[in-house]
Motif scaffolding. Structure first.
Motif, PDB file in Angstrom:
ATOM      1  N   GLU A 144       0.850  -1.180   0.000  1.00 57.67           N
ATOM      2  CA  GLU A 144       0.000   0.000   0.000  1.00 57.67           C
ATOM      3  C   GLU A 144       0.885   1.229   0.000  1.00 57.67           C
ATOM      4  OE1 GLU A 144      -3.385   2.182   2.791  1.00 57.67           O
ATOM      5  OE2 GLU A 144      -2.591   0.212   3.322  1.00 57.67           O
ATOM      6  N   HIS A 161      -2.901   0.005  -8.898  1.00 56.42           N
ATOM      7  CA  HIS A 161      -3.163  -0.012  -7.458  1.00 56.42           C
ATOM      8  C   HIS A 161      -4.270  -1.029  -7.189  1.00 56.42           C
ATOM      9  CE1 HIS A 161      -3.398   2.598  -3.556  1.00 56.42           C
ATOM     10  NE2 HIS A 161      -3.060   1.343  -3.329  1.00 56.42           N
ATOM     11  N   GLY A 193      -5.946  -0.097   0.442  1.00 57.56           N
ATOM     12  CA  GLY A 193      -4.822  -0.345  -0.448  1.00 57.56           C
ATOM     13  C   GLY A 193      -4.074  -1.606  -0.059  1.00 57.56           C
ATOM     14  N   TRP A 213       0.642  -2.193  -4.967  1.00 60.48           N
ATOM     15  CA  TRP A 213       0.735  -1.257  -6.076  1.00 60.48           C
ATOM     16  C   TRP A 213       2.049  -1.470  -6.812  1.00 60.48           C
ATOM     17  CZ3 TRP A 213       4.408   2.752  -6.549  1.00 60.48           C
ATOM     18  CH2 TRP A 213       5.165   3.028  -5.401  1.00 60.48           C
TER      19      TRP A 213
END
Length: 273
Positions: free
Chosen positions: A25, A162, A169, A172
């Protein structure tokens, strides 16, 4: 029909040693004393958004929002500008919208100091496929989320992906097409070993998790910043500057493609390559 080659941007053998630094994240751990301004600014076809905070001491978890900035977004292509309006939690918005090929400059003024950055909006990225797949890595079965992008031909392209897990999150990555222009680009996100998933261990995916993948075609300046950001843990430095004046963070004008799915272990495919 052109021949398409797949470019794998993850090294499978590294996955067992832990999650890739570029798949975490986005958690910007700036190696600076507290009090530096940080901007997360974007222009999309829906409008303009800027989030302003300051860096802080490592033992402080509450964000320091900046609510007294004057922010102007300028469309260099149409020769118009607009002042953003403060909403809450350090967020400023405007109705200035983007289109592919349009160039923008943002000016953030805080206490008389100006910080500027520019970005040009590329064309929309094309997600060819997204699936979950088992792969053998050093005698261990490992789950990967595999995203394949159909690269846009006859231009240089830079991508930001992402992956969100239950709206938080999760992973990514950034990639560029200089190794395979006009073909297909593959990104693998490690999601845990078969044992971890069976035992609900660590940060591995769990049955019923909702995954949302956002794919952006970004410009070179945004890519340079994000690429340097993923390298900070290894280099023990801050990312390269995207703003003038010493402000941290970045500004990006982008189009976005979104794909959402629910993780079901019985639907995971076996690697056939």
């Amino acid at each position: 029909m052109r021949t398409k080659k797949l470019l794998a941007t993850a090294v499978l053998a590294s996955a067992l040693c832990g999650l890739f630094s570029c798949e975490k994240e986005i958690d910007i751990d700036y190696r600076e004393a507290s009090g530096h301004y940080v901007a997360e600014a974007s222009v999309t076809p829906e409008g303009t958004t800027v989030r302003l905070t300051t860096t802080q001491a490592m033992d402080t978890n509450t964000p320091n929002y900046v609510d007294d900035a004057t922010i102007i977004i300028r469309n260099n292509t149409l020769d118009i500008d607009q002042t953003l309006t403060y909403t809450q939690n350090g967020v400023y918005t405007a109705y200035m919208r983007g289109m592919p090929g349009w160039s923008f400059t943002i000016d953030i003024c805080i206490n008389g100091q100006h910080y500027t950055s520019s970005s040009t909006m590329p064309n929309e990225a094309e997600l060819s496929s997204f699936r979950f797949v088992w792969k053998e890595v050093l005698s261990e079965r490992m789950l990967f989320a595999e995203a394949v992008i159909d690269d846009l031909p006859n231009e240089n392209n830079y991508y930001f992906l992402h992956l969100y897990r239950n709206n938080i999150g999760y992973r990514w990555a950034v990639m560029r097409d200089d190794q395979n222009p006009g073909g297909e680009l593959k990104q693998l996100f490690s999601c845990g070993t078969e044992r971890q998933i069976a035992n609900n261990d660590g940060n591995a995916l769990r049955e019923g998790d909702v995954l949302r993948l956002e794919v952006r075609n970004i410009d070179r300046l945004s890519y340079n910043y994000l690429y340097s950001l993923q390298m900070t843990s290894a280099s023990n430095t801050n990312p390269i500057e995207n703003f003038t004046g010493g402000m941290l963070g970045y500004f990006s004008a982008y189009m976005q493609t979104t794909h959402e799915t629910t993780f079901k272990i019985e639907e995971v495919e076996e690697e056939t390559e």
